[in-house]
Design a protein around this motif. Structure first.
Motif, PDB file in Angstrom:
ATOM      1  N   PRO A   1      76.669   7.070 -22.094  1.00  0.00           N
ATOM      2  CA  PRO A   1      75.533   8.220 -22.478  1.00  0.00           C
ATOM      3  C   PRO A   1      74.414   7.597 -22.095  1.00  0.00           C
ATOM      4  O   PRO A   1      73.849   6.373 -21.797  1.00  0.00           O
ATOM      5  N   VAL A   2      73.284   8.626 -22.181  1.00  0.00           N
ATOM      6  CA  VAL A   2      71.896   8.284 -22.005  1.00  0.00           C
ATOM      7  C   VAL A   2      71.355   7.711 -23.480  1.00  0.00           C
ATOM      8  O   VAL A   2      71.466   8.361 -24.431  1.00  0.00           O
TER       9      VAL A   2
ATOM     10  N   ASP B   1      82.952   6.180 -42.975  1.00  0.00           N
ATOM     11  CA  ASP B   1      82.387   5.044 -43.618  1.00  0.00           C
ATOM     12  C   ASP B   1      81.839   4.006 -42.652  1.00  0.00           C
ATOM     13  O   ASP B   1      80.935   3.449 -43.045  1.00  0.00           O
ATOM     14  N   GLU B   2      82.603   3.851 -41.615  1.00  0.00           N
ATOM     15  CA  GLU B   2      82.006   2.638 -40.781  1.00  0.00           C
ATOM     16  C   GLU B   2      80.826   3.366 -39.907  1.00  0.00           C
ATOM     17  O   GLU B   2      79.724   2.636 -39.782  1.00  0.00           O
ATOM     18  N   CYS B   3      80.674   4.445 -39.527  1.00  0.00           N
ATOM     19  CA  CYS B   3      79.409   5.116 -39.057  1.00  0.00           C
ATOM     20  C   CYS B   3      78.316   5.224 -39.859  1.00  0.00           C
ATOM     21  O   CYS B   3      77.217   4.828 -39.582  1.00  0.00           O
ATOM     22  N   LEU B   4      78.723   5.351 -41.394  1.00  0.00           N
ATOM     23  CA  LEU B   4      77.476   5.560 -42.215  1.00  0.00           C
ATOM     24  C   LEU B   4      76.884   3.915 -42.372  1.00  0.00           C
ATOM     25  O   LEU B   4      75.769   3.879 -42.798  1.00  0.00           O
TER      26      LEU B   4
ATOM     27  N   HIS C   1      79.949   4.896 -29.877  1.00  0.00           N
ATOM     28  CA  HIS C   1      79.016   3.564 -29.246  1.00  0.00           C
ATOM     29  C   HIS C   1      78.337   3.160 -30.270  1.00  0.00           C
ATOM     30  O   HIS C   1      77.848   3.472 -31.454  1.00  0.00           O
ATOM     31  N   PRO C   2      77.810   1.946 -29.863  1.00  0.00           N
ATOM     32  CA  PRO C   2      77.049   1.121 -30.902  1.00  0.00           C
ATOM     33  C   PRO C   2      75.424   1.698 -30.973  1.00  0.00           C
ATOM     34  O   PRO C   2      74.739   1.012 -31.268  1.00  0.00           O
ATOM     35  N   TYR C   3      75.339   2.825 -31.020  1.00  0.00           N
ATOM     36  CA  TYR C   3      73.819   3.496 -30.800  1.00  0.00           C
ATOM     37  C   TYR C   3      73.869   4.382 -31.881  1.00  0.00           C
ATOM     38  O   TYR C   3      74.752   5.053 -32.497  1.00  0.00           O
TER      39      TYR C   3
END
Lengths: 1150, 154
Positions: free
Chosen positions: B10-11, B146-149, B48-50
């Protein structure tokens, strides 16, 4: 001689490794003490230890030898005869072969080697034997870290103290040592080995000239360069990367014999891509240049220049040049780039200094005639080569500028050369032609306004600045003045006139061009550059300046014109002011009286004149400029102070006599500037005698002479400022001057108020005086001012300043305190706080306390005159009087409390009694019409002011009774008051059954704990917590209590966070949560709601079992806070909600 | 599942600087789009970790708040047309808003027009109360959300 049995046990304790470490250490110290004091001889000790030292049991032998060695370490300062030392040396040297007891042997050797000659040191032949034994028997590389470190220390001692005997060992020693230090990796040992190699080099290369070992020695060092530390936490090893790097650098540069190996290595590493390697290489190179000597280094000159040029051209960070867009140097990369650039420039300067002398200009020619330099010079001085988006040219310009300025900065000789080669070309590029400009400087403006050559401008300013700095450093380092002037000097002298007008015209155009838009960044750069150019021209060192007087005057004129007329352009205005300040301090630095005079005439006088007449420049800007310029040096401050004081005096008269509103506003600004900038500067510099004293005296005299003084209510701010100024001035004066001021004020006050002579008699009772002295509604406001000034002066006195007529003064202050003049109460408190004489103090306390208590005891019968016809009015009068008395006694109590006087207890009792006197009155609506109600309400007001007196007692004031105004402050006075008051308040609250009084008691309690340190409160948690929670629930109904509620919540949050406090509060947690939930919707103050939510968040750290049952309740209440009208509260609520919701499970359910 | 990433490369855009709001001590601060954006900008992308902000899935302009009607409308742009994570991102947004704003706000979450191959069905799924509730009952999906949040916790 002591009995052997008494100390043998210590040896046994040491040898037995199962004993605790302290016991073993004590064993060593005791026996060492015995030997030191000659109760025991070493010979006897060794004889007694024979078995331990020679046994075949490895462990016991090792411990025994270690014991002897440790004892010897303790005896470093004890004189021993040479036979003992020699035999011990023989013993330890031979023991080095015994690898099992090596530790003891090494420490023993170290103990012998470290002995100084005055207490008997190791003989040379013993040292030689020891060294030989080290080489033969000890395999350093195989040992553990600690032993290796000891070995290196032994070698170091041998090299330091016995170099002769080591030298006789020859190459064997060198190669033995190289073998020992080879492959060493522990940073703690490396620091030692680097130093070891350095000593070795000094001995074998510099003194003995054995050049053949140089390469081998350097090889040992070279593999460590550049020092690269992967270990992040430096503390583990107590060695930082910098220490290691510095040690290696010292070793690198220790001998010129390393030159053939070191310089190629450094130049090679300089081209590495690792920033750390670059920085280190530059540092090492710089040091090598200084240490290896010019002759040896000359062969590398060209290579060094190429390497440096490459680094400088590629690594100059952008931040240096685009100063308008300076980004904060964040991140490692930026930091490193910056560091590389600075190191490279330092190195370049060293190189130039080393290689260039009048007989040898090769290196300088190398730089000046360099193709790259020449090409960049041409390209950057080409017109129109800059735009906002093109950083490349800016970078090139900045790199070139730094190279040239470093070259010019190196020495007068270099400076001449650089100026000769570049300065005329720059002038041509700028369009300055000497022939035309001599006729008319103004004709130049036309050329400039069309297209300014930024590159040339920047470079010429850089060159000028470097020549200025050069002069300054040369002047500071030596006294030779004749050599200063060279061709550069004449060039500047010749061009300074046209240059000044060029810079000036550059400053005049921007407005037009920036308005047209586009290149604003570029224009800003031009402004910065031109201002800097003018500034540099005006800051040459005193008499050595090449700039003629005319140009200097022109420059100051330009700046002062900008200050006076172009204040809308705040960027330019600020820059010019900064430059003027710099010029001012530069003049002071070189102590040039001529320039000083010109500066005074053109800048300071002009600014001071602005103070007196109306100018277009806003007053706050005038004051900013004048205070900045005034405070840059001592010589400039006196005209500024004088001008300011005159202006203040005249506007004071205008404001108070002519009632000019504008003057009073101006005066507020004047006083602000005077108090916040000028006076503090005078006090810290300490060289102006009694600053402001004349001003104060003048004000007082004016007040004496003028009868008509008027003060409108909106001038209260002005009066406060005047009082503050008085205090600040008086506090800085010496005792005798304070006395003079006080006398003056007192006499004027007495004369002006025309007080009846018996009013202030000591004998008459205070209430008589009260009636005799008329109220200020009858007095002129001049007298009010005088009183307030007098009070301010009294407040700021030293403890030692003598007071005349203490009794009368006190009486005066006391009476006006009762009439409700707060400054009088504060002055009274200040006197009570500082009275040095114990007897007078007791008398004073007695007098004051009596007067206050008689007012508060509510005996209206004593005051027949006051109780006249109208009952309501007299009630009103009495309660006002009592409120004033409460405030007065609170200040007075604070004064005593701060100096730690015992009577403060009585005072707090008086206040408490006053609070409780409200007890029996219950307000009811039926009384509303009757006159009685007024009385009750008045009573309540008195009682409430008594509750607030606790706030006065414990809060810090910035207008009086603080360190600034010389108050006596005993440490921990608040804590002492708290612990004495807590039981009293506690029982009073318990006994009280009227809700209104109870609320007041809680208020008093709240004031008492709100500023208290948490540890004190936690210590008394059992009593404090219930009261705290009760007061939170009682006080929340009244809007007036909102600040108190907030501070109580802060106390509560302290309890919730403190470890010990948590334990105490856990029992109340459900009540606490109930209260906090109530405060979630507290309408009067956002901070209360926010703090309540934060407290709830803090509670989540409590034990799970206690708070889990309350979870739904809290979450439900927090949902309401999501709708709060303040954003901060909502955000806190989200955080808090998350904390509570995630307490139970990973997923959040509502 | 052994399939690869849906958008492997991803950009990544720079984060916008956070503006400290000027505090007006007296006036009430109404909920506005920056408030909403502040609360969702740090949600991590499921792949992604973004953060969503860095991947330009969201911006302040794509959020509208109608205080009077009590409506929050979010339009987000998945990084690729066929992104199957669009529904997960939408779910994350919904859960986050549920946690941060009063329940009386009606939240509409849509993908921006033309940014997704299956636009209509994704929108339908995201705004269907039943399906959202059902999705949150699914333990593995719940954990992913939950992980995303989690990364956005302050």
């Amino acid at each position: 001689m002591v009995n052997a049995a008494s100390w043998v046990s210590h040896i046994e304790a040491f040898v037995d490794i199962s004993r605790p470490a302290e016991q073993q250490k004590a064993g060593v110290n005791t026996v060492a003490g015995l030997v030191k004091n000659d109760f025991l001889t070493l010979e006897a000790l060794v004889k007694e230890m024979e078995l331990y030292l020679t046994t075949t049991d490895d462990t016991i032998r090792a411990r025994g030898i270690l014991y002897l060695a440790e004892v010897l370490i303790c005896l470093l300062s004890k004189a021993l005869d040479s036979f003992t030392i020699s035999s011990l040396a023989g013993f330890f040297s031979s023991r080095l072969a015994d690898w099992r007891s090596l530790r003891g042997a090494l420490i023993g050797c170290l103990a012998l080697l470290r002995r100084k000659s005055n207490v008997g040191m190791l003989a040379d032949n013993d040292a030689r034997t020891l060294a030989q034994s080290m080489l033969d028997n000890v395999q350093v590389q195989l040992l553990a870290m600690h032993d290796r470190k000891l070995c290196f220390e032994v070698f170091q001692c041998l090299l330091d103290a016995h170099s002769d005997s080591i030298a006789s060992l020859g190459d064997d020693f060198v190669y033995g040592l190289i073998q020992a230090v080879d492959q060493e990796k522990d940073p703690r040992c490396l620091v030692l080995t680097f130093h070891l190699v350095q000593s070795l080099v000094k001995l074998f290369l510099s003194q003995l000239g054995s050049e053949h070992v140089a390469q081998d020695l350097f090889e040992v060092l070279s593999c460590y360069f550049p020092v690269y530390f992967t270990h992040k936490i430096a503390d583990d090893f107590e060695v930082k990367r910098e220490d290691l790097s510095d040690a290696l650098m010292d070793a690198f540069c220790s001998t010129p014999y390393f030159e053939p190996f070191a310089i190629p290595l450094l130049l090679d590493k300089l081209s590495s891509s690792l920033p750390l390697a670059k920085i280190d290489s530059l540092k090492y190179l710089n040091k090598c240049l200084l240490n290896f000597g010019t002759e040896r280094m000359l062969q590398h000159a060209q290579n060094i220049w190429f390497a440096l040029k490459d680094v400088i051209l590629n690594h100059l960070p952008q931040a240096e040049i685009l100063s308008s867009s300076v980004s904060v140097l964040g991140g490692d990369i930026k930091y490193h780039e910056h560091k590389i650039a600075t190191e490279a420039l330092i190195c370049l300067k060293t190189t130039i200094l080393q290689f260039t002398c009048p007989n040898n200009v090769d290196f300088l020619t190398l730089i000046i005639d360099d193709n790259v330099v020449e090409r960049s010079f041409c390209s950057v001085t080409m017109e129109g080569s800059y735009s906002d988006n093109d950083d490349k040219n800016y970078l090139k310009l900045s790199a070139l500028g730094s190279i040239l300025s470093v070259a010019a900065n190196s020495s007068i000789f270099c400076c001449n050369r650089v100026f000769q080669d570049f300065f005329p070309r720059l002038m041509v590029a700028l369009g300055i032609d000497l022939r035309t400009s001599k006729h008319s400087a103004d004709a130049y403006v036309e050329i400039v306004s069309q297209k300014f050559n930024y590159g040339a401008l920047y470079l010429s300013v850089e060159l000028l600045a470097s020549s200025r700095d050069l002069i300054a450093t040369v002047l500071e380092s030596s006294n030779s003045k004749d050599s200063l002037r060279g061709s550069w000097w004449h060039l500047i002298q010749e061009f300074s006139g046209p240059l000044t007008s060029a810079f000036k015209s550059a400053l005049m155009i921007p407005n037009k061009i920036t308005a047209e838009g586009g290149n604003s960044n570029y224009m800003q750069e031009i402004i910065i550059c031109s201002v800097k150019g003018l500034e540099v021209l005006a800051t040459y060192a005193g008499e050595h300046t090449p700039v003629p007087r005319k140009s200097f005057e022109d420059i100051l004129e330009v700046f002062i014109l900008i200050i006076i007329s172009r204040y809308e352009d705040s960027f330019l205005w600020k820059l010019s002011l900064k430059s003027l300040v710099l010029i001012g301090s530069c003049i002071a630095r070189f102590k040039d009286s001529n320039m000083q005079m010109i500066y005074n005439e053109i800048v300071v006088r002009r600014l001071v004149r602005l103070l007196h007449k109306d100018s277009i420049l806003p007053l706050d800007l005038i004051l900013e400029a004048i205070s900045e310029i005034g405070t840059c040096t001592l010589d400039l401050i006196s005209p500024v102070i004088q001008g300011l004081e005159e202006a203040m005096l005249s506007s004071f008269l205008q404001a108070c006599v002519d009632e000019s509103f504008k003057s009073s506003q101006d005066l507020v600004l004047f006083l602000d500037c005077y108090c916040t900038k000028i006076l503090p500067w005078c006090h810290t510099s300490g060289s102006i005698e009694q600053p402001g004293m004349h001003f104060v005296i003048n004000i007082l005299e004016q007040m004496e002479d003028n009868i008509a003084f008027k003060m409108k209510p909106e001038m209260q701010d002005l009066l406060d400022k005047m009082m503050m100024t008085m205090k600040l001035v008086v506090r800085g004066c010496a005792e005798n001057n304070q006395y003079i001021i006080l006398e003056k004020a007192y006499n004027i006050m007495l004369a002006s108020a025309n007080l009846p002579s018996n009013a202030l008699l000591v004998s008459s009772s205070i209430l008589e005086g009260f009636q005799l002295i008329p109220d200020f509604c009858e007095l002129s406001c001049k007298n009010k001012m005088l009183l307030y000034f007098l009070a301010s002066i009294v407040t700021a006195l030293h403890q030692q300043t003598p007071l005349t007529n203490v009794a009368r003064l006190l009486k005066l202050l006391l009476v006006f305190t009762l009439k409700g003049h707060l400054p009088a109460a504060q002055a009274l408190a200040s006197v009570a706080n500082k009275l040095p004489n114990a007897v007078i103090l007791e008398e004073t306390i007695e007098l004051i306390l009596d007067s206050f208590s008689s007012v508060l005891s509510n005996n209206h019968q004593n005051e027949p005159h006051m109780l006249n016809s109208n009952d309501g009015a007299s009630m009103h009068f009495c309660s006002n009087l009592q409120i004033n008395a409460v405030i007065g006694i609170a200040w007075f109590g604070k004064a005593l409390l701060m100096r730690g006087h015992g009577r403060v207890k009585d005072i707090s009792m008086v206040i408490l009694k006053c609070l409780l006197s409200n007890k029996n009155i219950v307000p009811s609506s039926s009384h509303r019409q009757s006159g009685n109600f007024i009385g009750e309400d008045m009573h309540y007001l008195v009682a409430r002011s008594a509750a607030d007196a606790f706030h006065l007692l414990l809060s810090d004031s910035d207008v009086c009774l603080n360190k600034n105004f010389h108050a006596i402050i005993r440490p921990l006075y608040k804590q002492r008051f708290f612990s004495s008051m807590l039981p009293v308040l506690h029982s009073a609250i318990k006994e009280c059954n009227s809700p209104r009084t109870k609320a007041l008691l809680y208020r008093a309690f709240g004031h008492t704990i709100s500023g208290m340190p948490l540890t004190v409160l936690v210590a008394d948690a059992k009593k404090v917590l219930p009261l705290l929670l009760d007061s939170l629930s009682v006080l929340d109904s009244d809007i007036l209590n909102k600040d108190l509620i907030y501070s109580l919540l802060l106390v509560l949050s302290g309890f919730l966070i403190d470890e010990k406090g948590k334990e105490d509060i856990i029992g109340y947690v459900h009540i606490v949560i109930d209260h906090l939930i109530k405060f979630l919707s507290y309408p009067h103050m956002m901070l209360v709601r926010e703090t309540a939510i934060q407290c709830l968040t803090a509670i989540t750290a409590f034990p799970y079992t206690r708070i889990y049952p309350l979870r739904t309740q809290v979450l439900g209440a927090l949902a309401g806070a999501f709708d709060d009208k303040k954003r901060i509260v909502r955000q806190e609520a989200v955080k808090c909600c998350h904390a509570w919701a995630s307490m139970a499970s990973r997923s959040i359910r509502f | 599942m052994t399939q690869g990433l849906i958008n492997a490369n991803p950009v990544v855009h720079a984060k916008k600087e956070r503006i400290a709001r000027a505090e007006d001590t007296h006036a009430a601060d109404a909920v506005d789009s920056l408030d909403v954006f502040d609360s969702v900008r740090d949600i991590r992308d499921p792949e992604h970790p973004y953060s969503l902000e860095q991947l330009s899935v969201l911006s302040e302009e794509s959020i509208t708040v109608d205080k009077k009607l009590g409506r929050i409308q979010i339009t987000f742009t998945p990084t690729v047309q066929h992104c199957s994570m669009a529904t997960v991102i939408g779910l994350c947004l919904r859960v986050k808003l549920l946690q941060s704003f009063p329940l009386h706000f009606k939240v509409d979450i849509n993908v921006s027009p033309g940014s997704h191959a299956d636009e209509e069905s994704v929108n339908k799924q995201l705004n269907d109360k039943e399906r959202v509730a059902a999705a949150l009952e699914n333990p593995s999906l719940r954990q992913l959300v939950d992980e995303c949040l989690c990364s956005s916790e302050l």
